[in-house]
Motif scaffolding. Structure first.
Motif, PDB file in Angstrom:
ATOM      1  N   GLU A   1       0.861  13.235  -8.726  1.00 59.23           N
ATOM      2  CA  GLU A   1       1.350  12.240  -7.756  1.00 59.23           C
ATOM      3  C   GLU A   1       0.939  10.964  -7.927  1.00 59.23           C
ATOM      4  O   GLU A   1       1.513   9.740  -8.071  1.00 59.23           O
ATOM      5  N   LEU A   2      -0.326  10.762  -8.170  1.00 57.60           N
ATOM      6  CA  LEU A   2      -0.979   9.651  -8.528  1.00 57.60           C
ATOM      7  C   LEU A   2      -0.589   8.924  -9.714  1.00 57.60           C
ATOM      8  O   LEU A   2      -0.216   7.594  -9.752  1.00 57.60           O
ATOM      9  N   LEU A   3      -0.777   9.781 -10.853  1.00 53.99           N
ATOM     10  CA  LEU A   3      -0.151   9.271 -12.218  1.00 53.99           C
ATOM     11  C   LEU A   3       1.451   8.714 -12.090  1.00 53.99           C
ATOM     12  O   LEU A   3       1.614   7.556 -12.495  1.00 53.99           O
ATOM     13  N   LEU A   4       2.136   9.579 -11.716  1.00 51.27           N
ATOM     14  CA  LEU A   4       3.482   9.262 -11.723  1.00 51.27           C
ATOM     15  C   LEU A   4       4.018   7.960 -10.743  1.00 51.27           C
ATOM     16  O   LEU A   4       4.889   7.172 -11.035  1.00 51.27           O
ATOM     17  N   MET A   5       3.322   7.839  -9.462  1.00 52.84           N
ATOM     18  CA  MET A   5       3.194   6.566  -8.689  1.00 52.84           C
ATOM     19  C   MET A   5       3.060   5.584  -9.435  1.00 52.84           C
ATOM     20  O   MET A   5       3.731   4.356  -9.485  1.00 52.84           O
ATOM     21  N   ILE A   6       1.750   5.482 -10.267  1.00 49.42           N
ATOM     22  CA  ILE A   6       1.174   4.313 -11.120  1.00 49.42           C
ATOM     23  C   ILE A   6       2.353   4.037 -11.961  1.00 49.42           C
ATOM     24  O   ILE A   6       2.835   2.852 -12.179  1.00 49.42           O
ATOM     25  N   ASP A   7       2.739   5.062 -12.691  1.00 53.11           N
ATOM     26  CA  ASP A   7       3.995   4.774 -13.759  1.00 53.11           C
ATOM     27  C   ASP A   7       5.338   4.141 -13.086  1.00 53.11           C
ATOM     28  O   ASP A   7       5.760   3.318 -13.752  1.00 53.11           O
ATOM     29  N   ALA A   8       5.675   4.649 -12.169  1.00 54.27           N
ATOM     30  CA  ALA A   8       6.984   3.992 -11.303  1.00 54.27           C
ATOM     31  C   ALA A   8       6.524   2.759 -11.118  1.00 54.27           C
ATOM     32  O   ALA A   8       7.400   1.907 -11.391  1.00 54.27           O
ATOM     33  N   LEU A   9       5.622   2.291 -10.499  1.00 52.23           N
ATOM     34  CA  LEU A   9       5.280   0.905 -10.071  1.00 52.23           C
ATOM     35  C   LEU A   9       5.234   0.067 -11.338  1.00 52.23           C
ATOM     36  O   LEU A   9       5.753  -1.013 -11.423  1.00 52.23           O
ATOM     37  N   ARG A  10       4.596   0.629 -12.154  1.00 57.15           N
ATOM     38  CA  ARG A  10       4.541  -0.260 -13.697  1.00 57.15           C
ATOM     39  C   ARG A  10       5.952  -0.714 -14.178  1.00 57.15           C
ATOM     40  O   ARG A  10       6.242  -1.657 -14.562  1.00 57.15           O
TER      41      ARG A  10
ATOM     42  N   VAL B   1       0.726  -1.274   0.158  1.00 60.36           N
ATOM     43  CA  VAL B   1      -0.070   0.155  -0.022  1.00 60.36           C
ATOM     44  C   VAL B   1       0.820   1.132  -0.043  1.00 60.36           C
ATOM     45  O   VAL B   1       1.565   1.464   0.976  1.00 60.36           O
ATOM     46  N   PHE B   2       0.931   1.843  -0.823  1.00 60.20           N
ATOM     47  CA  PHE B   2       1.547   3.178  -1.197  1.00 60.20           C
ATOM     48  C   PHE B   2       0.615   4.439  -1.018  1.00 60.20           C
ATOM     49  O   PHE B   2      -0.697   4.383  -1.405  1.00 60.20           O
ATOM     50  N   SER B   3       1.277   5.470  -0.787  1.00 56.45           N
ATOM     51  CA  SER B   3       0.341   6.894  -0.502  1.00 56.45           C
ATOM     52  C   SER B   3       0.961   8.244  -1.210  1.00 56.45           C
ATOM     53  O   SER B   3       2.331   8.262  -0.871  1.00 56.45           O
ATOM     54  N   GLY B   4       0.275   8.805  -1.882  1.00 56.37           N
ATOM     55  CA  GLY B   4       0.421  10.167  -2.271  1.00 56.37           C
ATOM     56  C   GLY B   4       0.587  11.088  -1.006  1.00 56.37           C
ATOM     57  O   GLY B   4       0.127  10.655   0.141  1.00 56.37           O
ATOM     58  N   ASN B   5       0.477  12.545  -1.088  1.00 52.79           N
ATOM     59  CA  ASN B   5       0.578  13.245  -0.135  1.00 52.79           C
ATOM     60  C   ASN B   5      -0.972  13.713   0.137  1.00 52.79           C
ATOM     61  O   ASN B   5      -1.216  14.500   1.274  1.00 52.79           O
ATOM     62  N   SER B   6      -1.793  13.562  -0.504  1.00 55.32           N
ATOM     63  CA  SER B   6      -3.421  14.305  -0.638  1.00 55.32           C
ATOM     64  C   SER B   6      -4.184  13.764   0.722  1.00 55.32           C
ATOM     65  O   SER B   6      -4.787  14.579   1.275  1.00 55.32           O
ATOM     66  N   ASN B   7      -3.931  12.476   1.100  1.00 54.73           N
ATOM     67  CA  ASN B   7      -4.784  12.104   2.196  1.00 54.73           C
ATOM     68  C   ASN B   7      -3.536  10.800   2.888  1.00 54.73           C
ATOM     69  O   ASN B   7      -4.451   9.686   3.099  1.00 54.73           O
ATOM     70  N   ARG B   8      -2.409  11.321   3.263  1.00 58.61           N
ATOM     71  CA  ARG B   8      -1.749  10.394   3.932  1.00 58.61           C
ATOM     72  C   ARG B   8      -2.452   9.688   5.308  1.00 58.61           C
ATOM     73  O   ARG B   8      -2.071   8.387   5.288  1.00 58.61           O
ATOM     74  N   PRO B   9      -3.030  10.480   6.285  1.00 64.64           N
ATOM     75  CA  PRO B   9      -3.493   9.897   7.457  1.00 64.64           C
ATOM     76  C   PRO B   9      -4.477   8.652   7.040  1.00 64.64           C
ATOM     77  O   PRO B   9      -4.639   7.695   7.820  1.00 64.64           O
ATOM     78  N   LEU B  10      -5.237   8.913   5.834  1.00 64.19           N
ATOM     79  CA  LEU B  10      -6.208   7.939   5.704  1.00 64.19           C
ATOM     80  C   LEU B  10      -5.687   6.476   5.122  1.00 64.19           C
ATOM     81  O   LEU B  10      -5.732   5.420   5.405  1.00 64.19           O
ATOM     82  N   ALA B  11      -4.380   6.913   4.238  1.00 56.42           N
ATOM     83  CA  ALA B  11      -3.814   5.958   3.721  1.00 56.42           C
ATOM     84  C   ALA B  11      -2.925   5.098   4.818  1.00 56.42           C
ATOM     85  O   ALA B  11      -2.864   3.521   5.113  1.00 56.42           O
ATOM     86  N   GLU B  12      -2.521   5.563   5.906  1.00 53.81           N
ATOM     87  CA  GLU B  12      -1.835   5.275   6.966  1.00 53.81           C
ATOM     88  C   GLU B  12      -2.956   4.154   7.824  1.00 53.81           C
ATOM     89  O   GLU B  12      -2.607   3.065   8.289  1.00 53.81           O
ATOM     90  N   GLU B  13      -4.142   4.798   7.984  1.00 51.80           N
ATOM     91  CA  GLU B  13      -5.053   3.840   8.648  1.00 51.80           C
ATOM     92  C   GLU B  13      -5.474   2.695   7.855  1.00 51.80           C
ATOM     93  O   GLU B  13      -5.666   1.534   8.670  1.00 51.80           O
TER      94      GLU B  13
END
Ligand code: R5P
Length: 337
Positions: A74-83, A6-18
């Motif tokens: 952030e979302l798009l570049l994270m997806i690209d990096a993971l791919r 599970v990775f997170s960008g910066n827009s809602n990190r507290p939710l991603a952590e939870e």
């Protein structure tokens, strides 16, 4: 089957952590920042080869001041990096799917922004989308990949039931014609009656109440909406409902965006309580006692866990109401007062 990453960008990190915590995993290691020239800079900092990866990112303003468009990049570049790092399947978990309001052309020379978002997510490498209470359920059709459109309704209804707001002395109100189906589902779950406010939008972000159908006189009203942006829709609806004799007005909505002066508008409105979920982080409302934020992390954690193990996601919402079924039985509106 190995654990999901599970990775997170910066827009809602507290939710991603939870969400990660509830899945009993840590957040994946990634650098999500900016170059000095303000371009988004991403670096996945752990091995993801062959893994099932989830990127949690709401399309909204972040608590750190980053804007909506930063969230998209952030979302798009994270997806690209993971791919490019050979993740086996990448799921974009978008608790609040922004750019959804323009989901059709209402006049000439407008974009269909919700479709543009769908196109770029797919082209970049997302193989599945998990989101919640899309502004319009039809947006699912903009994708040719699976979309799980989760519902905040069970969480919101549980809260209302605990508060004793669940009998035929309560009227659930849709603040516009587009939200009637959602309000019907709430009314059914809460054993309540239904009313509908018809609104006009003379220009973007401005609205007026045209008519109310259903009896609100002498009842506590709960206005149900998918999102609160400027707060104008709820403010005007609450005024109109109180004028028609509602004893009190509360509102529940999935996405609390609270744009511009929304907090002040709602603070000085006829609304007694504003209940939202944490699909969008609270940035400017935490000091106001009128605002309540409920966590929907467990719903996302359950969905991710089910996706990882190929189990049904719709089962999460019970047999009576499927998030994908728009033909669930409907309670009748109360007689017009
Ligand atoms: C409209 O179709 C939506 O369901 C919401 O009612 C609307 O987006 C809320 O916007 P605002 O808070 O700016 O009135």
């Amino acid at each position: 089957m190995s654990s999901p990453l599970v990775f997170s960008g910066n827009s809602n990190r507290p939710l991603a952590e939870e969400i990660a915590k509830r899945l009993k995993v840590g957040l994946g290691k990634a650098l999500v920042t900016k170059f000095k020239n303000e371009e988004t800079r991403i670096e996945i900092q752990e091995n993801v080869r062959g893994s099932e990866a989830f990127v949690v990112q709401s399309i909204c303003k972040a608590a750190n001041g980053n804007g909506v468009n930063d969230a998209v990049m952030e979302l798009l570049l994270m997806i690209d990096a993971l791919r490019r790092a050979s993740a086996s399947r990448i799921t974009a978990v978008i608790p609040y799917y922004g750019y959804a309001k323009q989901d059709k052309k209402t006049k000439g020379r407008e974009p269909i922004s919700a479709k543009v978002m769908a196109n770029i997510l797919k082209v970049t490498g997302a193989k599945r989308i998990v989101t919640m209470d899309l502004h319009a359920a039809q947006i699912q059709g903009f994708f040719d990949i699976p979309v799980d459109n989760l519902m905040a309704m069970p969480t919101l209804c549980n809260y209302l039931k605990k508060e004793g707001l669940c009998d035929d002395n309560i009227v659930v109100v849709s603040p516009d014609a587009g939200g009637v189906h959602r309000a019907e589902l709430f009314a059914k779950r809460l054993n309540s009656t239904l009313a509908i406010v018809f609104k006009r939008r003379p220009e973007p972000d401005v609205n007026e109440v045209a008519e109310i159908v259903g009896d609100v006189d002498g009842r506590a009203a709960i206005i149900v909406d998918d999102m609160i942006s400027t707060g104008g829709t709820l403010d005007k609806a609450a005024q109109a409902i109180r004028q028609r004799g509602a004893t009190r007005v509360l509102t529940v909505a999935t996405h609390g965006i609270f744009a511009g002066e929304a907090v002040d508008v709602l603070e000085s409105s006829a609304i007694e309580r504003v209940v939202v979920t944490n699909t969008v982080p609270f940035t400017n409302v935490s000091l106001h006692p009128k605002f309540v934020q409920l966590s929907i992390a467990q719903t996302f954690a359950d969905a991710i866990s089910r996706i990882t193990t190929n189990r049904s996601v719709s089962e999460l919402f019970g047999e009576d109401i499927s998030p994908f079924d728009i033909s669930a039985p409907v309670p009748k509106p109360a007689a017009v007062g």
